[in-house]
Design an enzyme around this catalytic site. Sequence first.
Site, PDB file in Angstrom:
ATOM      1  N   LYS A  67      32.097  39.385  43.622  1.00 55.32           N
ATOM      2  CA  LYS A  67      31.588  40.626  43.022  1.00 55.32           C
ATOM      3  C   LYS A  67      30.992  41.563  44.077  1.00 55.32           C
ATOM      4  CE  LYS A  67      28.579  39.741  39.915  1.00 55.32           C
ATOM      5  NZ  LYS A  67      27.396  39.759  40.813  1.00 55.32           N
ATOM      6  N   THR A  69      31.676  41.569  47.234  1.00 55.41           N
ATOM      7  CA  THR A  69      32.785  42.002  48.089  1.00 55.41           C
ATOM      8  C   THR A  69      33.529  43.169  47.461  1.00 55.41           C
ATOM      9  OG1 THR A  69      32.995  39.717  48.865  1.00 55.41           O
ATOM     10  CG2 THR A  69      34.835  41.194  49.331  1.00 55.41           C
ATOM     11  N   ARG A  90      21.487  44.124  45.950  1.00 59.00           N
ATOM     12  CA  ARG A  90      20.263  43.326  46.051  1.00 59.00           C
ATOM     13  C   ARG A  90      20.162  42.680  47.432  1.00 59.00           C
ATOM     14  NH1 ARG A  90      20.957  39.027  41.685  1.00 59.00           N
ATOM     15  NH2 ARG A  90      23.113  39.351  42.300  1.00 59.00           N
ATOM     16  N   LYS A 101      25.309  28.730  47.502  1.00 55.93           N
ATOM     17  CA  LYS A 101      26.060  29.956  47.264  1.00 55.93           C
ATOM     18  C   LYS A 101      26.344  30.725  48.552  1.00 55.93           C
ATOM     19  CE  LYS A 101      25.850  34.254  44.575  1.00 55.93           C
ATOM     20  NZ  LYS A 101      25.828  35.221  45.695  1.00 55.93           N
ATOM     21  N   ALA A 269      19.776  36.886  38.408  1.00 53.19           N
ATOM     22  CA  ALA A 269      20.143  37.352  37.068  1.00 53.19           C
ATOM     23  C   ALA A 269      20.099  36.248  36.026  1.00 53.19           C
ATOM     24  CB  ALA A 269      21.531  37.978  37.087  1.00 53.19           C
ATOM     25  N   PHE A 297      25.520  37.862  38.679  1.00 54.43           N
ATOM     26  CA  PHE A 297      26.298  36.956  37.843  1.00 54.43           C
ATOM     27  C   PHE A 297      27.194  37.729  36.878  1.00 54.43           C
ATOM     28  CE2 PHE A 297      22.747  33.894  38.962  1.00 54.43           C
ATOM     29  CZ  PHE A 297      23.522  33.183  39.849  1.00 54.43           C
ATOM     30  N   PHE A 377      43.448  36.892  45.830  1.00 55.13           N
ATOM     31  CA  PHE A 377      43.448  35.745  46.726  1.00 55.13           C
ATOM     32  C   PHE A 377      44.889  35.487  47.172  1.00 55.13           C
ATOM     33  CE2 PHE A 377      39.223  35.288  45.344  1.00 55.13           C
ATOM     34  CZ  PHE A 377      38.584  34.262  46.038  1.00 55.13           C
ATOM     35  N   TRP A 405      38.867  41.793  50.456  1.00 59.41           N
ATOM     36  CA  TRP A 405      38.518  40.831  51.512  1.00 59.41           C
ATOM     37  C   TRP A 405      39.409  41.054  52.725  1.00 59.41           C
ATOM     38  CZ3 TRP A 405      40.067  37.193  54.915  1.00 59.41           C
ATOM     39  CH2 TRP A 405      39.093  36.317  55.441  1.00 59.41           C
TER      40      TRP A 405
END
Length: 551
Positions: A67, A69, A90, A101, A269, A297, A377, A405
């Site tokens: 998210k 990214t 954030r 994470k 979150a 999230f 991906f 990415w």
Amino acid sequence: MKDIEIAQKVTPAPITEIAAKAGLSADEIDQYGSAKAKVKLPLPRKSTKRKLILVTSINPTPAGEGKSTVTIGLGDALTKIGKSTMIALREPSLGPVMGMKGGATGGGYSQVIPMEDINLHFTGDMHALTAANNTLAALIDNHIQQGNELGIDQRRIQWKRTLDINDRALRRIVIGLGGPTSGVPREDGFDITVASELMAILCLSENISDLKTRINRIVIGYTHDRQPVTVADLKVGGAITLLLKDALRPNLVQTLAHTPAMVHGGPFANIAHGCNSVLATQAGLNLADYTVTEAGFGADLGGEKFMDINVPAVGQAPDAVVIVATIRALKMHGGVALADLGTENVAALQQGAANLGHHIHAMQQYGVPVVVAINEFTADTEQEIQAVKDYCANLGVEAVLADVWGQGGAGATDLAKVVVKLADQPSEFKPLYAASDSIEAKVNAVVTKIYGGANVEYSGKAKRQLRSFVKYGWDNLPVCMAKTQYSLSDNPKLLGAPTGFTIKVREFVPKLGAGFIVALTGNVLTMPGLPKHPAALDMDITADGKISGLF
């Protein structure tokens, strides 16, 4: 190439150049080295178009969604197609950075830099919050030790100490041992800093005066006759506020492509409200034509909280919502094991897409246009990508493939064009519930309309709290649901789009300074633990200061 290696190959532009690009003069920032700065308050206002884009996602899985990214890549893409853009994110917490994470600066060629600084100590905001929180805790215990003039019941103190690292051993502790000179023994505990009320307050405050007003409203506990005790009663609101005077100011950094980014505030979150600071978002709106922000999230947590808690504070609803999904994660929601996600499985993908469909419907209830970003991906197949596009088309929503990415902003220009088109459409924001609704009605609205649940079950303690909130006049506040991020339900193992489930509220926590009531559901924890193999085990630094293993 690893994320940190990509980031280390890019030399940040001088932060004065980034500030100028954002419309800030050298006098409107304070530099923290050559690549970071804090913006002075009050914020300047220079933009006229002021479009706000919210990025949220499906329920996260170990397969990854990306998210942040996508948020960064979309910001760079908007810049690339000629739009004046600011990103608002954030700040990372050391808990996830050192845990499982990882960091929160994006990935690949869609990152904010300097990523090592941002993921570690940055400008010291987290440390200031931790110090302010624990100063208040020390002052509470000192008040009790020095005669307890307010009659605080040490069994009913709700203000906990904090630490910005996952440490399960500190969830429940006993303090004050060692005799009369070492304080009054009582049970206490630690929350992770990003779950603290001070973090929420920092992220919702408009200025220093508002910050102090909110801090003074904090309920730290109750007297022996069960009357609330606030920071104002302790007369220490000014002291706590001054510790946060610099932390309140938004942090200015940049993306790899040198798009200006505000990185400020970091509430989780799943146990807090999950949005960057109101000041960071307003800075973007004041300086750029398009501000891209994300909520933590999935749309059931950060997305809902942005709409119901942040929008009133920001003063503007999103003009468009981007829901991030990956083929991998949707297949996992469809029952595919993590090890098998590289194999094409259209049937499982179509089943797991129900989770995406649920989030689309949830966000559409607010009256804001929605687009789906398929975060690409390498193992994604043409058939799988088309299956997601077809699924979304049947719901009347466009799904756009984005390779952020691998290509950065260049891989999201199609997404950026759709976002611009949607943001130009007329829309009318509709809140999920009215402020005058009861707390039960607000919780029920979130559970049934956002989660897709059928019922809410309250513990005896929660029922007693609801009655007391009415007596104290706190029932007009919004609710902040503390729930597992992995499922729409409060059972983290219930993936996909379950229905008919019951959400169990075990306890409420009034956070009057933040301006909401937290509802603790299921087994959600406010102090996480580290995994068996924490990320810290893979980190190192060379003699010349080069960091590795940070991601």
